[in-house]
Enzyme design. Sequence first.
Site, short mmCIF file in Angstrom:
data_model
loop_
_atom_site.label_atom_id
_atom_site.label_comp_id
_atom_site.label_asym_id
_atom_site.label_seq_id
_atom_site.Cartn_x
_atom_site.Cartn_y
_atom_site.Cartn_z
N GLY A 285 0.83 -1.22 0.01
CA GLY A 285 0.11 -0.01 -0.04
C GLY A 285 0.93 1.06 -0.03
O GLY A 285 2.02 1.42 -0.65
N GLU A 286 0.53 2.14 0.85
CA GLU A 286 1.08 3.68 0.77
C GLU A 286 1.43 4.15 -0.46
O GLU A 286 2.59 4.88 -0.84
CB GLU A 286 2.24 3.69 1.70
CG GLU A 286 3.34 2.60 1.40
CD GLU A 286 4.55 2.91 2.48
OE1 GLU A 286 5.61 3.02 2.18
OE2 GLU A 286 4.22 2.48 3.76
N ALA A 287 0.84 3.66 -1.87
CA ALA A 287 1.21 4.30 -3.21
C ALA A 287 2.35 3.70 -3.72
O ALA A 287 3.02 4.07 -4.58
CB ALA A 287 0.99 5.84 -3.31
#
Lengths: 321, 321
Positions: A285-287
Amino acid sequence: PDMEAGTTALQRQSQLTKPVGALGRLEELAVWLATWQGRGRPSMERPRVAVFAGNHGITAHGISAYPAGVTEQMVQNFINGGGAVNQLAGGLGADLRVYEMALDQPTGDFTQGPAMNEEDCALAISYGMMSVEEGFDVMAMGEMGIGNTTSAAALCCALFGGEPQAWVGHGTGVDEAGLARKAEVVAAGLEANKAALGDPFEVLRCLGGLELAAIAGAILACRMGRIPVVLDGFACTAAAAVLHAADARALDHCVVGHLSREPGHARLLEALGKTALLNLDMRLGEASGATLAIQLLQSAADCHNGMATFEEAGVSGPVSE
Amino acid sequence: PDMEAGTTALQRQSQLTKPVGALGRLEELAVWLATWQGRGRPSMERPRVAVFAGNHGITAHGISAYPAGVTEQMVQNFINGGGAVNQLAGGLGADLRVYEMALDQPTGDFTQGPAMNEEDCALAISYGMMSVEEGFDVMAMGEMGIGNTTSAAALCCALFGGEPQAWVGHGTGVDEAGLARKAEVVAAGLEANKAALGDPFEVLRCLGGLELAAIAGAILACRMGRIPVVLDGFACTAAAAVLHAADARALDHCVVGHLSREPGHARLLEALGKTALLNLDMRLGEASGATLAIQLLQSAADCHNGMATFEEAGVSGPVSE
């Protein structure tokens, strides 16, 4: 979308010193960028990475391997430059922004009723929309929120049907018992919010999260501003899927950066008709996956803009011509 | 390989602010780079891209969509900065070198006998070896040579067996009749060079090409210099396969940058036990896929070297611990 710019880009692709199609998806990406940016030669010099963070009431059910406080701790880590996304954004000169969605006010426990009231959900969507400024060539979108793969699974289950078990995964690393709890929480969430089914934005309000609502808003604003978007993994794509459920063309300006190891992501991409650019077994996640994929878009634009044509280079075409 | 550096890197990976394994192949790549570079924190600041170009006697059989003169024209295009690989190498600050292997002296037509005599093949291998200098963190390897997907198919057929039809593909874009001619040329090549079968370097000499021999030499020299290598598509990987056939550990210092659309590549990677990093339907050669993949290695090293540990960032670990 600017079809004229797209056509110009497509014509240029056919003149560059390579067999037509030999750069595969890089060619498609260049034409897609041209179409959305409205210029025959797309620019990828100013990428932005946006990470939206929010907390989830359902974490009370033990559905994450990490305590809910990690959302805020990781936001601080991003601010201090210590996260994976910091290194990835730094490597490509991207502007990284982290948006905290009232971390001290988690959403409601959706097994008991809606996660958000109308006002909070609308505010989160508009906050996401307002985060989109002019002056960027592309936007990578991501999230941070302990518990949000369960919220994403609930969104998908409500939007696309199927059993909760088919949409949940190990997330940050829950064991089998945790996985079973995730499925139970999703089932209870759908049961407690039956009235939302069939209305994508009600599904978002009742089963989503503040960061997921903000992502949906940001994607929508990018569409209106004709900014190409790179989606990240399961939670981010689930937020995007709300828009797709409302309008099947709503994600035409989005590509999916990577295929997450979270099993619901592959199923979700199939439902959206999208193929991820990267498949590297990532699930952070977290781009992170979206930011990694920006490099491919930059490469696509570099080849498109910088290569010589057959005529310029004096290279012979195919013998059959 | 330096297993101690690898262990150091692996330990660091387990302390970084992410669930263990959440960066997927980026974590594996960081540890692999550390192992081959012999340092716990790998460096990816100085990448080199090497493109070897050679001509092939078998082009007389109409096995390419482009005339043989395109090899030299494309080399000139690389020198002038107009190729895809120029843009890709430029984007990541890599040092690009193009090596011409006596383009005015194509190999012999291997349907009539060996493509190279012993001296020419040995010279080409040592030329490739000598091209490898110190001072580089990673080497992306690629080729340019009209006709060399047919040579690569012949190498694979000789090294791994199977029907010629299973190893040939459309290359730069031949039609069905051209594809059938490629299979015939491969079959005739194996028939005319029966004595070479079973000896990988004889297979290289009899069915390979000057640029493919140079690539094999360069990969070998990188192994001895502990320089990690990124292989490109079908022709490049077929040259590497000669080393693998001679010693199954010979390609441990290599990753495969991308999966080519040329169908023999997937089959070849299965035989080598390798999974490509990218799958973008590319089939250009000229080290384009390998160069694109260097970005992923740089990202892997950036995350490994730059991320904060749980302790440094004050982020809580899993609840079960």
